[in-house]
Design a protein around this motif. Structure first.
Motif, PDB file in Angstrom:
ATOM      1  N   SER A 342       1.100   9.060  19.163  1.00  0.00           N
ATOM      2  CA  SER A 342      -0.345   8.921  19.070  1.00  0.00           C
ATOM      3  C   SER A 342      -0.738   7.468  19.269  1.00  0.00           C
ATOM      4  CB  SER A 342      -0.814   9.399  17.691  1.00  0.00           C
ATOM      5  OG  SER A 342      -0.300   8.539  16.681  1.00  0.00           O
ATOM      6  N   ALA A 343      -2.040   7.224  19.315  1.00  0.00           N
ATOM      7  CA  ALA A 343      -2.517   5.851  19.492  1.00  0.00           C
ATOM      8  C   ALA A 343      -2.018   4.947  18.376  1.00  0.00           C
ATOM      9  CB  ALA A 343      -4.045   5.833  19.557  1.00  0.00           C
ATOM     10  N   SER A 344      -2.053   5.428  17.141  1.00  0.00           N
ATOM     11  CA  SER A 344      -1.592   4.588  16.025  1.00  0.00           C
ATOM     12  C   SER A 344      -0.089   4.354  16.090  1.00  0.00           C
ATOM     13  CB  SER A 344      -1.975   5.227  14.692  1.00  0.00           C
ATOM     14  OG  SER A 344      -1.380   6.510  14.550  1.00  0.00           O
ATOM     15  N   GLU A 345       0.687   5.355  16.529  1.00  0.00           N
ATOM     16  CA  GLU A 345       2.136   5.188  16.661  1.00  0.00           C
ATOM     17  C   GLU A 345       2.478   4.221  17.789  1.00  0.00           C
ATOM     18  OE1 GLU A 345       3.543   9.586  15.019  1.00  0.00           O
ATOM     19  OE2 GLU A 345       2.977   9.327  17.126  1.00  0.00           O
ATOM     20  N   LEU A 346       1.710   4.282  18.875  1.00  0.00           N
ATOM     21  CA  LEU A 346       1.922   3.340  19.973  1.00  0.00           C
ATOM     22  C   LEU A 346       1.597   1.914  19.525  1.00  0.00           C
ATOM     23  CD1 LEU A 346       0.335   5.432  22.871  1.00  0.00           C
ATOM     24  CD2 LEU A 346       2.770   5.092  22.430  1.00  0.00           C
ATOM     25  N   ALA A 347       0.526   1.772  18.746  1.00  0.00           N
ATOM     26  CA  ALA A 347       0.171   0.442  18.232  1.00  0.00           C
ATOM     27  C   ALA A 347       1.281  -0.111  17.349  1.00  0.00           C
ATOM     28  CB  ALA A 347      -1.148   0.515  17.460  1.00  0.00           C
ATOM     29  N   ALA A 348       1.861   0.731  16.491  1.00  0.00           N
ATOM     30  CA  ALA A 348       2.944   0.285  15.623  1.00  0.00           C
ATOM     31  C   ALA A 348       4.151  -0.147  16.441  1.00  0.00           C
ATOM     32  CB  ALA A 348       3.332   1.403  14.653  1.00  0.00           C
ATOM     33  N   TYR A 349       4.435   0.589  17.513  1.00  0.00           N
ATOM     34  CA  TYR A 349       5.568   0.222  18.367  1.00  0.00           C
ATOM     35  C   TYR A 349       5.329  -1.135  19.021  1.00  0.00           C
ATOM     36  CZ  TYR A 349       9.154   0.423  21.956  1.00  0.00           C
ATOM     37  OH  TYR A 349      10.229   0.126  22.748  1.00  0.00           O
ATOM     38  N   LEU A 350       4.112  -1.361  19.530  1.00  0.00           N
ATOM     39  CA  LEU A 350       3.811  -2.639  20.181  1.00  0.00           C
ATOM     40  C   LEU A 350       3.857  -3.786  19.181  1.00  0.00           C
ATOM     41  CD1 LEU A 350       0.910  -1.671  22.627  1.00  0.00           C
ATOM     42  CD2 LEU A 350       3.306  -2.125  23.184  1.00  0.00           C
ATOM     43  N   ARG A 351       3.408  -3.560  17.961  1.00  0.00           N
ATOM     44  CA  ARG A 351       3.481  -4.621  16.949  1.00  0.00           C
ATOM     45  C   ARG A 351       4.935  -5.044  16.734  1.00  0.00           C
ATOM     46  NH1 ARG A 351      -0.174  -1.327  13.957  1.00  0.00           N
ATOM     47  NH2 ARG A 351       1.540  -0.698  12.570  1.00  0.00           N
ATOM     48  N   ASP A 352       5.816  -4.065  16.602  1.00  0.00           N
ATOM     49  CA  ASP A 352       7.224  -4.387  16.384  1.00  0.00           C
ATOM     50  C   ASP A 352       7.873  -4.989  17.625  1.00  0.00           C
ATOM     51  OD1 ASP A 352       6.997  -3.414  13.844  1.00  0.00           O
ATOM     52  OD2 ASP A 352       7.841  -1.449  14.304  1.00  0.00           O
ATOM     53  N   LEU A 353       7.378  -4.593  18.801  1.00  0.00           N
ATOM     54  CA  LEU A 353       7.946  -5.089  20.051  1.00  0.00           C
ATOM     55  C   LEU A 353       7.664  -6.571  20.237  1.00  0.00           C
ATOM     56  CD1 LEU A 353       9.317  -4.317  22.779  1.00  0.00           C
ATOM     57  CD2 LEU A 353       7.016  -3.900  23.669  1.00  0.00           C
ATOM     58  N   VAL A 354       6.461  -6.976  19.947  1.00  0.00           N
ATOM     59  CA  VAL A 354       6.062  -8.371  20.150  1.00  0.00           C
ATOM     60  C   VAL A 354       6.456  -9.235  18.961  1.00  0.00           C
ATOM     61  CG1 VAL A 354       4.103  -9.903  20.559  1.00  0.00           C
ATOM     62  CG2 VAL A 354       4.193  -7.677  21.681  1.00  0.00           C
ATOM     63  N   THR A 355       6.405  -8.668  17.770  1.00  0.00           N
ATOM     64  CA  THR A 355       6.813  -9.395  16.573  1.00  0.00           C
ATOM     65  C   THR A 355       7.863  -8.568  15.859  1.00  0.00           C
ATOM     66  OG1 THR A 355       4.555 -10.233  16.396  1.00  0.00           O
ATOM     67  CG2 THR A 355       5.985 -10.573  14.498  1.00  0.00           C
ATOM     68  N   PRO A 356       9.123  -8.668  16.283  1.00  0.00           N
ATOM     69  CA  PRO A 356      10.178  -7.847  15.667  1.00  0.00           C
ATOM     70  C   PRO A 356      10.271  -8.107  14.169  1.00  0.00           C
ATOM     71  CG  PRO A 356      10.971  -8.952  17.650  1.00  0.00           C
ATOM     72  CD  PRO A 356       9.637  -9.544  17.322  1.00  0.00           C
ATOM     73  N   PRO A 357      10.582  -7.066  13.402  1.00  0.00           N
ATOM     74  CA  PRO A 357      10.704  -7.256  11.955  1.00  0.00           C
ATOM     75  C   PRO A 357      11.843  -8.211  11.619  1.00  0.00           C
ATOM     76  CG  PRO A 357      11.574  -5.116  12.631  1.00  0.00           C
ATOM     77  CD  PRO A 357      10.883  -5.701  13.824  1.00  0.00           C
ATOM     78  N   ASP A 358      11.678  -8.933  10.522  1.00  0.00           N
ATOM     79  CA  ASP A 358      12.696  -9.879  10.076  1.00  0.00           C
ATOM     80  C   ASP A 358      13.874  -9.108   9.477  1.00  0.00           C
ATOM     81  OD1 ASP A 358      14.178 -11.955   9.188  1.00  0.00           O
ATOM     82  OD2 ASP A 358      12.745 -12.663   7.675  1.00  0.00           O
ATOM     83  N   THR A 359      15.024  -9.146  10.172  1.00  0.00           N
ATOM     84  CA  THR A 359      16.197  -8.413   9.700  1.00  0.00           C
ATOM     85  C   THR A 359      17.227  -9.325   9.040  1.00  0.00           C
ATOM     86  OG1 THR A 359      17.209  -8.636  11.884  1.00  0.00           O
ATOM     87  CG2 THR A 359      15.921  -6.637  11.464  1.00  0.00           C
ATOM     88  N   SER A 360      16.882 -10.600   8.848  1.00  0.00           N
ATOM     89  CA  SER A 360      17.835 -11.518   8.215  1.00  0.00           C
ATOM     90  C   SER A 360      17.999 -11.159   6.747  1.00  0.00           C
ATOM     91  CB  SER A 360      17.352 -12.958   8.351  1.00  0.00           C
ATOM     92  OG  SER A 360      16.079 -13.104   7.752  1.00  0.00           O
ATOM     93  N   PRO A 361      19.186 -11.376   6.185  1.00  0.00           N
ATOM     94  CA  PRO A 361      19.398 -11.035   4.776  1.00  0.00           C
ATOM     95  C   PRO A 361      18.553 -11.914   3.872  1.00  0.00           C
ATOM     96  CG  PRO A 361      21.246 -12.287   5.642  1.00  0.00           C
ATOM     97  CD  PRO A 361      20.382 -11.944   6.812  1.00  0.00           C
ATOM     98  N   PRO A 362      18.134 -11.388   2.727  1.00  0.00           N
ATOM     99  CA  PRO A 362      17.306 -12.192   1.817  1.00  0.00           C
ATOM    100  C   PRO A 362      18.072 -13.411   1.317  1.00  0.00           C
ATOM    101  CG  PRO A 362      18.077 -10.187   0.742  1.00  0.00           C
ATOM    102  CD  PRO A 362      18.456 -10.071   2.200  1.00  0.00           C
ATOM    103  N   ALA A 363      17.346 -14.468   1.044  1.00  0.00           N
ATOM    104  CA  ALA A 363      17.980 -15.688   0.528  1.00  0.00           C
ATOM    105  C   ALA A 363      18.577 -15.417  -0.830  1.00  0.00           C
ATOM    106  CB  ALA A 363      16.942 -16.806   0.434  1.00  0.00           C
ATOM    107  N   ALA A 364      19.721 -16.015  -1.070  1.00  0.00           N
ATOM    108  CA  ALA A 364      20.399 -15.835  -2.372  1.00  0.00           C
ATOM    109  C   ALA A 364      19.595 -16.478  -3.473  1.00  0.00           C
ATOM    110  CB  ALA A 364      21.801 -16.420  -2.315  1.00  0.00           C
ATOM    111  N   GLY A 365      19.532 -15.824  -4.607  1.00  0.00           N
ATOM    112  CA  GLY A 365      18.818 -16.372  -5.754  1.00  0.00           C
ATOM    113  C   GLY A 365      19.618 -17.476  -6.420  1.00  0.00           C
ATOM    114  N   PRO A 366      19.021 -18.164  -7.363  1.00  0.00           N
ATOM    115  CA  PRO A 366      19.745 -19.247  -8.056  1.00  0.00           C
ATOM    116  C   PRO A 366      20.939 -18.707  -8.834  1.00  0.00           C
ATOM    117  CG  PRO A 366      17.668 -18.713  -9.169  1.00  0.00           C
ATOM    118  CD  PRO A 366      17.664 -17.962  -7.872  1.00  0.00           C
ATOM    119  N   MET A 367      21.985 -19.456  -8.833  1.00  0.00           N
ATOM    120  CA  MET A 367      23.193 -19.085  -9.589  1.00  0.00           C
ATOM    121  C   MET A 367      22.882 -19.110 -11.080  1.00  0.00           C
ATOM    122  SD  MET A 367      25.614 -18.580  -7.325  1.00  0.00           S
ATOM    123  CE  MET A 367      27.149 -18.790  -8.233  1.00  0.00           C
ATOM    124  N   SER A 368      23.308 -18.082 -11.777  1.00  0.00           N
ATOM    125  CA  SER A 368      23.086 -18.064 -13.227  1.00  0.00           C
ATOM    126  C   SER A 368      24.264 -18.688 -13.930  1.00  0.00           C
ATOM    127  CB  SER A 368      22.874 -16.637 -13.702  1.00  0.00           C
ATOM    128  OG  SER A 368      23.962 -15.823 -13.360  1.00  0.00           O
TER     129      SER A 368
END
Length: 368
Positions: A342-368
């Motif tokens: 649909s139009a909304s699904e196509l829009a979501a695809y284009l958003r991800d195409l131009v601005t790919p989601p950040d797949t890098s692992p989260p930064a490690a928290g402070p050592m306890s």
């Protein structure tokens, strides 16, 4: 029956040219409060083999009555009808009994927004109201051709694949929205943020209404819109949507720009949509993306296939919101569209195409 409703089948008793083999007959309902305009269009349509007027109405009430009784293949309707406007009638028809609609408007109309909103609500095309018999003949040919396209066999539903894997950031995104596809295209814009890649929109808007249309569109969509009038082939800018009118002979340049050719009547056996997408495939290849919205006819499907073969991202609106759409179904059958939705699904695809989601692992928290 109101005296403003005219003979349903008067055309059956007149003599017509023989219908060529393979050409379908069409029945057309005219809705216009000006008898002179109706007569001009009746004369033009009656001169075309296989085309007939199944009714004439001067207002919306009579139009609805004839819609039920005459079962037209196409409605030709004035946009600014007195009382219930062509926009209101279009919306009602698409809910009650979906029927192809062409809206007409005067070139000097002070309120073109009604006509453009009719397109947004499902009307196939906007054409000028005829001012002469010669203009009536030309418009009649366009009306009948549109009716036959809209009446062609609908595409069968096919299985829709999942979205492909790793996307490639495009240098240009081209959107093809022919007759009947303006509404879904605008819904895509509603769901689409400003992208870093330029957007080019190829439309079927008649050149006579094009400047007013671009101004109207720019006020309605978040990205804004400008006419794609460049002829030097320089790169298109990101930000506002660049818009091409109907019949524009345009090609895509290696700089991710558009080159507009003027003074020619047409590109021969290839549609202007296919020409645009094919040159995009030749010049940009995988560094491009295209969306084919659900419009009548098959223009754009072959060009989408050319793009798909280069590794470009090819999308199609499927199932199409327009009940008379053919192009996306053909694109799916020939393997031209790698992702449909649909139009909304196509829009979501284009958003991800131009601005790919950040797949890098989260930064490690402070050592306890």
């Amino acid at each position: 029956m109101s005296d403003r409703i005219f003979s349903l089948d008067a055309a059956l008793s007149r003599r017509q040219p023989a219908l060529p083999e393979g050409v379908s007959a069409v029945r057309i309902l005219l809705v216009d409060d000006d008898p002179a305009v109706r007569k001009t269009l009746v004369d033009g349509i009656n001169a075309i083999a296989g085309a007939s007027i199944c009714g004439e109405a001067s207002d919306s009430e009579d139009a609805f009555d004839l819609l039920v009784r005459a079962r037209p293949d196409l409605i030709v309707m004035r946009a600014d009808l007195p009382g219930m406007s062509g926009l209101q009638v279009t919306r009602s028809v698409m809910v009650r009994q979906p029927t192809p609609i062409i809206v007409t408007a005067d070139l000097a109309t002070p309120d073109p927004e009604i006509a453009f909103e009719s397109l947004r609500s499902g009307a196939l095309a906007l054409i000028p109201r005829p001012a002469s018999a010669a203009a009536g003949r030309d418009l009649a040919a366009r009306i009948v051709a549109c009716a036959r396209l809209a009446g062609a066999s609908a595409s069968n539903l096919v299985e829709i694949p999942d979205a492909p894997g790793v996307p490639v950031a495009p240098r240009l995104i081209t959107l093809v929205a022919g007759d009947g596809a303006l509404g879904p295209a605008m819904r895509l814009f509603d769901d689409l943020p400003r992208l870093t890649a330029p957007l080019l929109l190829a439309t079927s808007i008649d050149s006579a209404f094009f400047p007013a249309f671009v101004s109207w569109l720019s006020d309605l969509i978040p990205q804004g819109a400008i006419a794609a009038i460049q002829s030097n082939g320089g790169p298109l800018s990101s930000g506002p949507v660049h818009v091409l009118p109907a019949g524009t002979i345009a090609t895509i340049t290696p700089e991710a720009g558009v080159s507009v050719i003027t003074g020619l009547s047409g590109p021969g056996n290839i549609s202007t949509f296919d020409l645009l997408l094919t040159t995009m495939a030749e010049t940009l290849g995988a560094a491009s993306a295209a969306v084919l919205f659900g419009h009548i006819g098959t223009g754009g499907a072959s060009g989408l296939l050319a793009l798909q073969k280069t590794g470009s991202r090819t999308l199609a609106e499927f199932p199409a919101a327009c009940p008379f759409a053919q192009a996306p179904g053909l694109a799916r059958r020939i393997g031209a569209a790698e992702f449909c939705g649909s139009a909304s699904e196509l829009a979501a695809y284009l958003r991800d195409l131009v601005t790919p989601p950040d797949t890098s692992p989260p930064a490690a928290g402070p050592m306890s």
